[in-house]
Scaffold this motif. Structure first.
Motif, mmCIF file in Angstrom:
data_model
loop_
_atom_site.group_PDB
_atom_site.id
_atom_site.type_symbol
_atom_site.label_atom_id
_atom_site.label_comp_id
_atom_site.label_asym_id
_atom_site.label_seq_id
_atom_site.Cartn_x
_atom_site.Cartn_y
_atom_site.Cartn_z
ATOM 1 N N ALA A 1 10.285 30.310 -38.559
ATOM 2 C CA ALA A 1 11.529 29.718 -39.045
ATOM 3 C C ALA A 1 11.339 28.285 -39.562
ATOM 4 C CB ALA A 1 12.585 29.730 -37.941
ATOM 5 N N MET A 2 12.408 27.772 -40.155
ATOM 6 C CA MET A 2 12.373 26.438 -40.751
ATOM 7 C C MET A 2 12.349 25.349 -39.675
ATOM 8 S SD MET A 2 15.398 27.863 -40.370
ATOM 9 C CE MET A 2 17.107 27.571 -39.996
ATOM 10 N N ILE A 3 12.802 25.671 -38.485
ATOM 11 C CA ILE A 3 12.592 24.809 -37.317
ATOM 12 C C ILE A 3 11.984 25.673 -36.219
ATOM 13 C CG2 ILE A 3 14.278 22.980 -37.729
ATOM 14 C CD1 ILE A 3 16.302 24.497 -36.149
ATOM 15 N N ARG A 4 10.966 25.131 -35.556
ATOM 16 C CA ARG A 4 10.182 25.950 -34.640
ATOM 17 C C ARG A 4 10.040 25.322 -33.264
ATOM 18 N NH1 ARG A 4 8.191 25.689 -39.505
ATOM 19 N NH2 ARG A 4 6.651 24.086 -39.047
ATOM 20 N N THR A 5 10.901 24.366 -32.962
ATOM 21 C CA THR A 5 10.858 23.766 -31.634
ATOM 22 C C THR A 5 12.189 23.966 -30.929
ATOM 23 O OG1 THR A 5 11.673 21.552 -32.235
ATOM 24 C CG2 THR A 5 9.304 21.982 -32.529
ATOM 25 N N LEU A 6 12.124 23.997 -29.624
ATOM 26 C CA LEU A 6 13.337 24.131 -28.823
ATOM 27 C C LEU A 6 14.243 22.927 -29.035
ATOM 28 C CD1 LEU A 6 14.915 25.632 -26.617
ATOM 29 C CD2 LEU A 6 13.551 24.407 -24.914
ATOM 30 N N GLU A 7 13.641 21.754 -29.091
ATOM 31 C CA GLU A 7 14.424 20.522 -29.221
ATOM 32 C C GLU A 7 15.228 20.498 -30.517
ATOM 33 O OE1 GLU A 7 11.285 20.183 -26.352
ATOM 34 O OE2 GLU A 7 11.189 20.706 -28.489
ATOM 35 N N GLU A 8 14.588 20.884 -31.635
ATOM 36 C CA GLU A 8 15.298 20.889 -32.918
ATOM 37 C C GLU A 8 16.391 21.948 -32.944
ATOM 38 O OE1 GLU A 8 12.282 19.498 -36.400
ATOM 39 O OE2 GLU A 8 11.790 21.389 -35.413
ATOM 40 N N GLY B 1 4.758 29.014 -27.069
ATOM 41 C CA GLY B 1 4.269 28.267 -25.919
ATOM 42 C C GLY B 1 5.338 27.421 -25.239
ATOM 43 N N ILE B 2 6.586 27.875 -25.295
ATOM 44 C CA ILE B 2 7.681 27.119 -24.666
ATOM 45 C C ILE B 2 7.783 27.517 -23.198
ATOM 46 C CG2 ILE B 2 10.148 26.613 -24.717
ATOM 47 C CD1 ILE B 2 10.155 27.457 -27.662
ATOM 48 N N PRO B 3 7.665 26.576 -22.276
ATOM 49 C CA PRO B 3 7.797 26.910 -20.854
ATOM 50 C C PRO B 3 9.163 27.510 -20.548
ATOM 51 C CG PRO B 3 6.878 24.702 -21.140
ATOM 52 C CD PRO B 3 7.382 25.141 -22.492
ATOM 53 N N PHE B 4 9.174 28.516 -19.691
ATOM 54 C CA PHE B 4 10.443 29.151 -19.327
ATOM 55 C C PHE B 4 11.441 28.135 -18.776
ATOM 56 C CE2 PHE B 4 8.374 33.558 -18.349
ATOM 57 C CZ PHE B 4 8.045 33.673 -19.685
ATOM 58 N N GLU B 5 10.936 27.206 -17.981
ATOM 59 C CA GLU B 5 11.849 26.242 -17.357
ATOM 60 C C GLU B 5 12.555 25.374 -18.399
ATOM 61 O OE1 GLU B 5 7.560 24.744 -16.508
ATOM 62 O OE2 GLU B 5 8.646 26.655 -16.581
ATOM 63 N N ASP B 6 11.911 25.146 -19.560
ATOM 64 C CA ASP B 6 12.559 24.383 -20.629
ATOM 65 C C ASP B 6 13.689 25.191 -21.257
ATOM 66 O OD1 ASP B 6 10.681 22.489 -20.067
ATOM 67 O OD2 ASP B 6 9.628 22.606 -21.986
ATOM 68 N N VAL B 7 13.444 26.483 -21.466
ATOM 69 C CA VAL B 7 14.485 27.356 -22.010
ATOM 70 C C VAL B 7 15.683 27.385 -21.070
ATOM 71 C CG1 VAL B 7 15.065 29.706 -22.725
ATOM 72 C CG2 VAL B 7 12.797 28.775 -23.232
ATOM 73 N N CYS B 8 15.404 27.467 -19.789
ATOM 74 C CA CYS B 8 16.473 27.599 -18.800
ATOM 75 C C CYS B 8 17.253 26.305 -18.591
ATOM 76 C CB CYS B 8 15.888 28.082 -17.475
ATOM 77 S SG CYS B 8 15.166 29.726 -17.594
ATOM 78 N N CYS B 9 16.769 25.215 -19.164
ATOM 79 C CA CYS B 9 17.506 23.956 -19.086
ATOM 80 C C CYS B 9 18.530 23.818 -20.219
ATOM 81 C CB CYS B 9 16.531 22.780 -19.125
ATOM 82 S SG CYS B 9 15.613 22.512 -17.595
#
Length: 281
Positions: A154-161, A187-195
């Motif tokens: 995708a055009m953005i590929r980070t959780l933060e964006e 490679g996104i940690p599950f705990e980051d997604v869950c936040c």
């Protein structure tokens, strides 16, 4: 069946359609697919845009809605809209598909429409945020949600964006779709997604696969996904993480697999349901 757990048969898992070809539509009849998914235990059903056009050659939207209702399908997912943030001819083509998806979403009472990008199109976050807000506003007029699928293409590929885009848009009917496949590959940690606040989460999709594959990411993505519990992913860990975070929506099972595309419909639906539900027990 686990109480409070609704599974959604995502389009590619049970369709036997060929991704990124002129045969993306399913060779299985729509009524047969819905019936088979319902018999297996699914409460949700996914429809790809090319398949929607193919199905409408035989059934009207009212008939499709009746088939879904007759088989107890409570969650309908429509996909996929691209180029919604661009200009020019590609945006004009995107708008045509968008109108068809919105019409279907309203008629089928679709829970959400998945959107995103497959070509890593460069675009500023400001532009994306504005375009996402407009798209969600239009979707609200048709009674549905917009789910941005975070993926490596995708055009953005980070959780933060992704969170920044959704948060900046400020649309109550807009959020992110987290596909376990893409979470692992990015490679996104599950705990980051869950936040991520649940107000920004539209949907969750499960699958399994090889963490480090010997083939290209594209080949891996469209031909080598596996049913839950048949690969190397920590599917149960992801499920538990999202449940702890407060996710209560339907769980899609999205497996694009060359092997699965050779199987009979009934085997596809029963295996997909059984292996996915096992992750909740």
């Amino acid at each position: 069946m686990m109480p409070g757990v609704d599974l959604l048969a995502s389009y590619w898992t049970i369709s036997a359609g060929l991704p990124h070809t002129d045969r993306e539509y399913s060779p299985f009849d729509f009524r047969d697919r819905v019936k088979s998914a319902a018999r297996a235990g699914f409460k949700g059903f996914g429809i790809w845009h090319a398949d929607l056009e193919h199905v409408l050659e035989k059934y009207c939207l009212k008939e499709m809605k009746q088939i879904l209702d007759d088989n107890g399908i409570q969650h309908v997912e429509l996909e996929f809209l691209t180029d919604w943030f661009l200009e020019g001819e590609r945006k004009k083509s995107s708008d045509i598909r968008k109108r068809k998806l919105f019409e279907a979403a309203e008629a089928l009472d679709a829970r959400h429409i998945k959107v995103g990008d497959f070509f890593q199109e460069p675009s500023s976050l400001t532009r994306l945020t504005d375009a996402f807000a407009i798209l969600c506003g239009e979707a609200a007029q048709h009674g549905t949600r917009i789910g941005f699928e975070l993926m490596p293409f995708a055009m953005i590929r980070t959780l933060e964006e992704s969170v920044a885009m959704v948060k900046g848009a400020g649309a109550p009917n807009g959020g992110i779709v987290f596909d376990l496949w893409h979470v692992v590959k990015l490679g996104i940690p599950f705990e980051d997604v869950c936040c991520v606040p649940m107000e920004y989460v539209v949907g969750v999709e499960l699958n399994d696969g090889t963490v480090h594959a010997p083939w290209s990411l594209h080949e891996d993505t469209i031909n080598h996904r596996r049913l839950c519990g048949e690969g190397e992913f920590d599917v149960r860990g992801f499920v538990q993480c999202m449940q702890t975070a407060g996710y209560t929506g339907p769980w899609g099972i999205e497996v694009l697999s060359a092997e699965l595309r050779t199987l009979p419909l009934e085997e596809l639906t029963t295996r997909a349901f059984r292996t996915t539900m096992a992750q909740f027990q």
